[in-house]
Design a protein around this motif. Structure first.
Motif, PDB file in Angstrom:
ATOM      1  N   LEU A   1       0.836  -1.202   0.000  1.00 25.51           N
ATOM      2  CA  LEU A   1       0.000   0.000   0.000  1.00 25.51           C
ATOM      3  C   LEU A   1       0.872   1.253   0.000  1.00 25.51           C
ATOM      4  CD1 LEU A   1      -2.914  -0.768   2.495  1.00 25.51           C
ATOM      5  CD2 LEU A   1      -3.087  -0.390   0.038  1.00 25.51           C
ATOM      6  N   GLY A   2       2.022   1.153   0.642  1.00 25.08           N
ATOM      7  CA  GLY A   2       2.962   2.267   0.646  1.00 25.08           C
ATOM      8  C   GLY A   2       2.562   3.435   1.521  1.00 25.08           C
ATOM      9  N   GLN A   3       1.628   3.248   2.431  1.00 27.66           N
ATOM     10  CA  GLN A   3       1.204   4.334   3.301  1.00 27.66           C
ATOM     11  C   GLN A   3       2.212   4.601   4.413  1.00 27.66           C
ATOM     12  OE1 GLN A   3      -2.699   3.121   4.564  1.00 27.66           O
ATOM     13  NE2 GLN A   3      -3.654   3.820   2.670  1.00 27.66           N
TER      14      GLN A   3
ATOM     15  N   THR B   1      10.366   0.413   7.301  1.00 23.96           N
ATOM     16  CA  THR B   1      10.959   0.415   8.638  1.00 23.96           C
ATOM     17  C   THR B   1       9.901   0.624   9.708  1.00 23.96           C
ATOM     18  OG1 THR B   1      12.985   1.326   7.703  1.00 23.96           O
ATOM     19  CG2 THR B   1      12.718   1.502  10.088  1.00 23.96           C
ATOM     20  N   GLN B   2       9.010   1.581   9.502  1.00 21.67           N
ATOM     21  CA  GLN B   2       7.957   1.862  10.472  1.00 21.67           C
ATOM     22  C   GLN B   2       6.986   0.691  10.561  1.00 21.67           C
ATOM     23  OE1 GLN B   2       5.718   5.433   9.770  1.00 21.67           O
ATOM     24  NE2 GLN B   2       4.304   5.035  11.441  1.00 21.67           N
ATOM     25  N   LEU B   3       6.613   0.137   9.431  1.00 20.63           N
ATOM     26  CA  LEU B   3       5.696  -0.995   9.403  1.00 20.63           C
ATOM     27  C   LEU B   3       6.300  -2.189  10.145  1.00 20.63           C
ATOM     28  CD1 LEU B   3       3.010  -2.088   8.355  1.00 20.63           C
ATOM     29  CD2 LEU B   3       4.193  -2.721   6.249  1.00 20.63           C
ATOM     30  N   ALA B   4       7.585  -2.443   9.917  1.00 17.90           N
ATOM     31  CA  ALA B   4       8.265  -3.550  10.587  1.00 17.90           C
ATOM     32  C   ALA B   4       8.256  -3.359  12.103  1.00 17.90           C
ATOM     33  CB  ALA B   4       9.693  -3.665  10.079  1.00 17.90           C
ATOM     34  N   LEU B   5       8.513  -2.145  12.553  1.00 19.04           N
ATOM     35  CA  LEU B   5       8.482  -1.867  13.995  1.00 19.04           C
ATOM     36  C   LEU B   5       7.099  -2.118  14.566  1.00 19.04           C
ATOM     37  CD1 LEU B   5      10.642   1.372  14.271  1.00 19.04           C
ATOM     38  CD2 LEU B   5      11.122  -0.847  15.308  1.00 19.04           C
TER      39      LEU B   5
END
Length: 77
Positions: free
Chosen positions: A32-34, A38-42
């Protein structure tokens, strides 16, 4: 001098396993790229490179994650 045997560095540590559903959702959110990877993984509690590996596996296998373990033996093989 003590010899070092081959073995796990930390044998008490268990490998984390993720369901195919969790992986599909993580890949969907990544694509989705929102949010940056890095943030998604955290937020998901996984390593960033793991997300990209799942994405590559997902694309390579036609949108399917194989089950963990050895492939099932079929009569054809």
């Amino acid at each position: 001098m003590e010899s070092k045997g081959k073995g796990k560095v930390n044998p008490e540590r268990q490998r984390q396993r993720y369901s195919a559903e969790f992986k599909r959702e993580a890949v969907r959110l990544l694509e989705l790229g929102q949010k940056p990877g890095t943030q998604l993984a955290l937020e998901l509690g996984v390593a960033r490179n793991r997300l990209y590996k799942w994405q590559a596996q997902f694309k390579a296998n036609g949108g399917v994650f194989r089950e963990p373990g050895r492939p099932k033996v079929t009569e054809e093989s």
